[in-house]
Write a protein that holds these residues in place. Sequence first.
Motif, short mmCIF file in Angstrom:
data_model
loop_
_atom_site.label_atom_id
_atom_site.label_comp_id
_atom_site.label_asym_id
_atom_site.label_seq_id
_atom_site.Cartn_x
_atom_site.Cartn_y
_atom_site.Cartn_z
N THR A 122 0.86 -1.18 0.00
CA THR A 122 0.00 0.00 0.00
C THR A 122 0.90 1.23 0.00
OG1 THR A 122 -0.05 0.27 2.41
CG2 THR A 122 -1.72 -1.20 1.42
N HIS A 145 -11.41 -8.04 7.66
CA HIS A 145 -11.03 -8.46 6.32
C HIS A 145 -9.92 -9.51 6.39
CE1 HIS A 145 -7.98 -5.41 7.28
NE2 HIS A 145 -7.22 -5.97 6.35
N ALA A 161 -6.16 -10.96 4.24
CA ALA A 161 -5.09 -10.61 3.30
C ALA A 161 -5.48 -11.09 1.90
CB ALA A 161 -3.79 -11.28 3.75
N PRO A 162 -4.84 -10.55 0.87
CA PRO A 162 -5.11 -11.03 -0.50
C PRO A 162 -4.88 -12.54 -0.59
CG PRO A 162 -3.77 -9.04 -0.56
CD PRO A 162 -3.84 -9.48 0.88
N ARG A 163 -5.57 -13.17 -1.52
CA ARG A 163 -5.46 -14.62 -1.71
C ARG A 163 -4.00 -15.05 -1.91
NH1 ARG A 163 -9.70 -12.58 -3.95
NH2 ARG A 163 -11.76 -13.47 -3.61
N LYS A 207 -1.42 -14.67 -0.03
CA LYS A 207 -0.41 -13.70 0.39
C LYS A 207 -0.38 -13.56 1.92
CE LYS A 207 0.29 -11.90 -3.87
NZ LYS A 207 -0.20 -12.95 -4.70
N PHE A 248 2.85 -6.83 0.95
CA PHE A 248 2.25 -8.12 0.67
C PHE A 248 3.30 -9.06 0.09
CE2 PHE A 248 -1.10 -4.96 0.45
CZ PHE A 248 -1.95 -5.46 1.42
N ARG A 285 -11.14 -8.31 0.97
CA ARG A 285 -9.69 -8.33 0.85
C ARG A 285 -9.20 -7.01 0.24
NH1 ARG A 285 -8.00 -13.90 1.27
NH2 ARG A 285 -9.81 -15.27 1.21
N GLY A 305 -6.50 -5.50 0.38
CA GLY A 305 -5.14 -5.52 -0.13
C GLY A 305 -5.03 -5.96 -1.58
N ASP A 306 -6.07 -6.59 -2.12
CA ASP A 306 -6.03 -7.00 -3.53
C ASP A 306 -5.72 -5.83 -4.47
OD1 ASP A 306 -6.49 -9.71 -3.13
OD2 ASP A 306 -8.64 -9.59 -3.49
N ASP A 307 -6.06 -4.63 -4.06
CA ASP A 307 -5.84 -3.45 -4.90
C ASP A 307 -4.37 -3.04 -4.98
OD1 ASP A 307 -8.57 -3.29 -5.32
OD2 ASP A 307 -8.87 -1.82 -3.70
N ILE A 364 -1.58 -5.37 -5.01
CA ILE A 364 -0.62 -6.41 -5.41
C ILE A 364 -0.57 -6.54 -6.91
CG2 ILE A 364 -0.74 -7.70 -3.28
CD1 ILE A 364 -2.68 -9.62 -4.69
#
Length: 115
Positions: free
Chosen positions: A18, A34, A36-38, A40, A93, A109, A111-113, A115
């Motif tokens: 981020t 929430h 973490a991204p898948r 990660k 991440f 999630r 954090g997906d934005d 990675i």
Amino acid sequence: MNYQNAQLPEGAKLSGATPVMSEKTISPGILAKHMAPRGKCGFLVVEEGACQFVWEDDAANPLDCDTDHPVVIFPERYHHVVITGPVKLRVEFYALPVRLEGLDETASRPGDDFI
């Protein structure tokens, strides 16, 4: 103080981060439940100030996070961040060296934005 004593898994590779956020600019998704991204791990890094990190399944024991005490955010475990005062932080991440099975496809999630 309640600090985490954990390290990123061996072989984890940085895949994104981020921007640095403050108590005024933090993404609202980070403050809500929430994951973490898948596939990660997250790594909560405080550059100035302090905050708390909460595992939803252990909410009575928030972790303190400051410039000397980052938090490893393990995958597939619900969590959120609590702002306790002025802070500058970012979340890095890391891709894991193994594939995860049984991911919660309904999890938020944010954090997906990044990675």
